[in-house]
Design an enzyme around this catalytic site. Structure first.
Site, short mmCIF file in Angstrom:
data_model
loop_
_atom_site.label_atom_id
_atom_site.label_comp_id
_atom_site.label_asym_id
_atom_site.label_seq_id
_atom_site.Cartn_x
_atom_site.Cartn_y
_atom_site.Cartn_z
N SER A 34 56.03 109.95 -0.83
CA SER A 34 54.88 109.98 -0.26
C SER A 34 53.83 110.81 -0.89
O SER A 34 54.20 111.47 -1.69
CB SER A 34 55.11 110.27 1.28
OG SER A 34 55.42 111.66 1.45
N ASP A 82 55.01 105.91 -1.64
CA ASP A 82 55.15 105.46 -0.34
C ASP A 82 53.65 106.15 0.41
O ASP A 82 53.42 107.40 -0.04
CB ASP A 82 56.30 106.29 0.21
CG ASP A 82 56.56 105.69 1.38
OD1 ASP A 82 56.43 104.37 1.70
OD2 ASP A 82 57.65 106.37 2.35
N GLU A 125 50.30 97.79 4.97
CA GLU A 125 50.92 98.20 6.36
C GLU A 125 49.67 98.00 7.30
O GLU A 125 48.79 98.16 7.24
CB GLU A 125 51.23 99.63 6.45
CG GLU A 125 51.74 100.05 7.90
CD GLU A 125 52.40 101.63 7.75
OE1 GLU A 125 52.52 102.05 6.95
OE2 GLU A 125 52.97 101.90 8.78
N HIS A 149 57.59 106.77 12.76
CA HIS A 149 58.07 107.84 11.89
C HIS A 149 58.87 109.04 12.51
O HIS A 149 58.23 109.50 13.48
CB HIS A 149 56.96 108.23 10.76
CG HIS A 149 56.66 107.32 9.95
ND1 HIS A 149 55.21 107.03 9.75
CD2 HIS A 149 57.62 106.79 9.05
CE1 HIS A 149 55.23 105.89 8.69
NE2 HIS A 149 56.65 105.89 8.15
N HIS A 181 59.71 100.58 8.18
CA HIS A 181 59.62 102.24 8.18
C HIS A 181 60.31 102.72 9.39
O HIS A 181 60.43 102.18 10.44
CB HIS A 181 57.99 102.16 8.14
CG HIS A 181 57.62 102.12 6.57
ND1 HIS A 181 57.10 103.06 5.81
CD2 HIS A 181 57.28 100.88 6.11
CE1 HIS A 181 56.83 102.67 4.80
NE2 HIS A 181 56.60 101.18 4.83
N GLY A 182 60.43 104.17 9.20
CA GLY A 182 60.68 105.00 10.30
C GLY A 182 61.97 104.52 10.95
O GLY A 182 62.53 104.46 11.86
N GLY A 183 63.09 104.38 9.75
CA GLY A 183 64.54 104.00 10.00
C GLY A 183 65.26 105.04 10.86
O GLY A 183 66.29 104.66 11.41
N ASN A 240 63.87 108.77 5.93
CA ASN A 240 63.57 109.98 5.51
C ASN A 240 64.10 110.98 6.39
O ASN A 240 64.82 111.95 6.08
CB ASN A 240 62.09 110.12 5.37
CG ASN A 240 61.49 111.07 4.32
OD1 ASN A 240 62.54 112.16 3.97
ND2 ASN A 240 60.51 111.43 4.24
N THR A 241 63.65 111.31 7.65
CA THR A 241 64.00 112.24 8.70
C THR A 241 65.55 112.58 8.48
O THR A 241 65.88 113.83 8.42
CB THR A 241 63.38 111.86 10.07
OG1 THR A 241 62.24 111.81 9.99
CG2 THR A 241 63.71 113.17 10.96
O1 G3H Z 1 58.38 105.75 4.39
C1 G3H Z 1 58.98 106.78 5.01
C2 G3H Z 1 59.96 106.14 6.16
O2 G3H Z 1 59.31 105.05 6.60
C3 G3H Z 1 60.73 107.12 6.76
O3 G3H Z 1 60.66 107.01 8.44
O4 G3H Z 1 61.38 109.59 8.87
O5 G3H Z 1 61.42 108.13 10.45
O6 G3H Z 1 63.26 107.79 8.68
P1 G3H Z 1 61.75 108.24 9.03
ZN ZN Z 2 56.99 105.13 6.44
#
Ligand code: G3H
Ligand code: ZN
Length: 288
Positions: free
Chosen positions: A48, A80, A134, A185, A215-217, A239-240
């Site tokens: 990002s 990203d 998006e 996210h 996103h936000g997996g 990511n998280t």
């Molecule tokens: O673009 C990054 C992702 O959407 C990561 O989302 O931090 O919820 O896994 P996340």
């Molecule tokens: Zn994302």
């Protein structure tokens, strides 16, 4: 070697997803790369704006491309959540394989206008560059939340509407679309993340007919990923969960080795912790 576009077409045909994992340092990149090698699947590395500011835009490209070339491995790099046209130009000029303009907080017409500019810029530079747009706000930060991100599109009414998705894709020409379908996210500290709206993913996929990006997996269950992939998702972003695994392993490593000052020694465990999470996700995304 096959291009990212070809890899995405293959994944879509097989009803599997390509994993997209964010990095902000070298050991996370190695953790992801080793995981992908072990599972033998293509992988996308994402950075990002903040992550690119830390790693370096051209440096990130050089790192990922060096792995691709040295190991003849399908590893790709995505910019990203790029927040402006100026930054979009910068990443395209630096050689990213893919880039996503994030206009999710803008009114639809403004989002379409800037996303279209980004798509046109990427296309004239190199037609192989994959562009993503998006619609629908899903929160900004890959972190642990005490409450749901303010303004996140979680109600039926606020989720991305198929009619908007169709207009967005037709007018911008994006290759990939990231909709708001119940995803956020980050992860909630004391509760499960909201459930994904699989029916809405399917409806959007049917009208746009391009691969969708989830996103936000982090925080979603394996069965949810599989249902989302069957409904039209071709890339899943995580990511998280990597950040949490890295941080916890680093804390433990420092506690257990209080005198150790060589980063390549005390960073071994964080690297392995990231690798473990990525391997688990890649197995799920690829039905292995
Ligand atoms: O673009 C990054 C992702 O959407 C990561 O989302 O931090 O919820 O896994 P996340
Ligand atoms: Zn994302």
């Amino acid at each position: 070697m096959k291009t990212l576009r070809e890899r995405l077409t293959e994944a879509r045909a097989k009803k599997v997803a390509v994993g997209h994992f964010n990095i902000s340092n070298l050991e996370t990149l190695w953790g992801i790369f080793h995981a992908a090698q072990n599972i033998a699947t293509p992988v996308i590395i994402g950075l990002s704006d903040g992550e690119r500011d830390f790693v370096g835009v051209r440096q990130a490209v050089a790192l990922v491309k060096s792995l691709r070339e040295q190991f003849a491995y399908p590893i790709f790099i995505n910019a990203d959540h790029v927040s402006s046209f100026e930054r979009y130009k910068e990443v395209i000029d630096a050689g990213f394989d893919a880039a996503m303009f994030d206009g999710s907080e803008l009114p639809l017409a403004e989002n379409i206008k800037i996303t279209k500019q980004c798509v046109e810029y990427a296309r004239q530079k190199n037609s192989e560059i994959i562009t993503e747009g998006e619609i629908g706000f899903i929160g900004k930060s890959s972190k642990i939340h005490d409450v749901l991100p303010v303004g996140a599109a979680l109600t039926e009414e606020m989720l991305t509407k198929p009619i908007d998705a169709k207009k967005f894709v037709a007018e911008t020409g994006v290759d990939l679309l990231a909709p708001a379908i119940g995803n956020i996210h980050g992860m909630l500290r004391n509760a499960k993340n909201p459930a994904l709206h699989i029916g809405r993913i399917k409806e959007i996929s049917e009208v746009v007919n391009i691969p969708l990006v989830l996103h936000g997996g982090s925080g979603s269950a394996p069965e949810e990923f599989q249902a989302a992939i069957a409904a039209g998702v071709t890339i899943v972003h995580i990511n998280t969960e990597l950040r949490v695994a890295y941080r916890q392993a680093l804390q433990k490593s420092l506690q257990e080795n209080p005198e150790e000052i060589a980063p390549y020694k005390y960073l071994k465990e964080p690297l392995k912790a990231v690798q473990k999470v990525v391997e688990e996700k890649l197995r799920v995304f690829n039905k292995l």
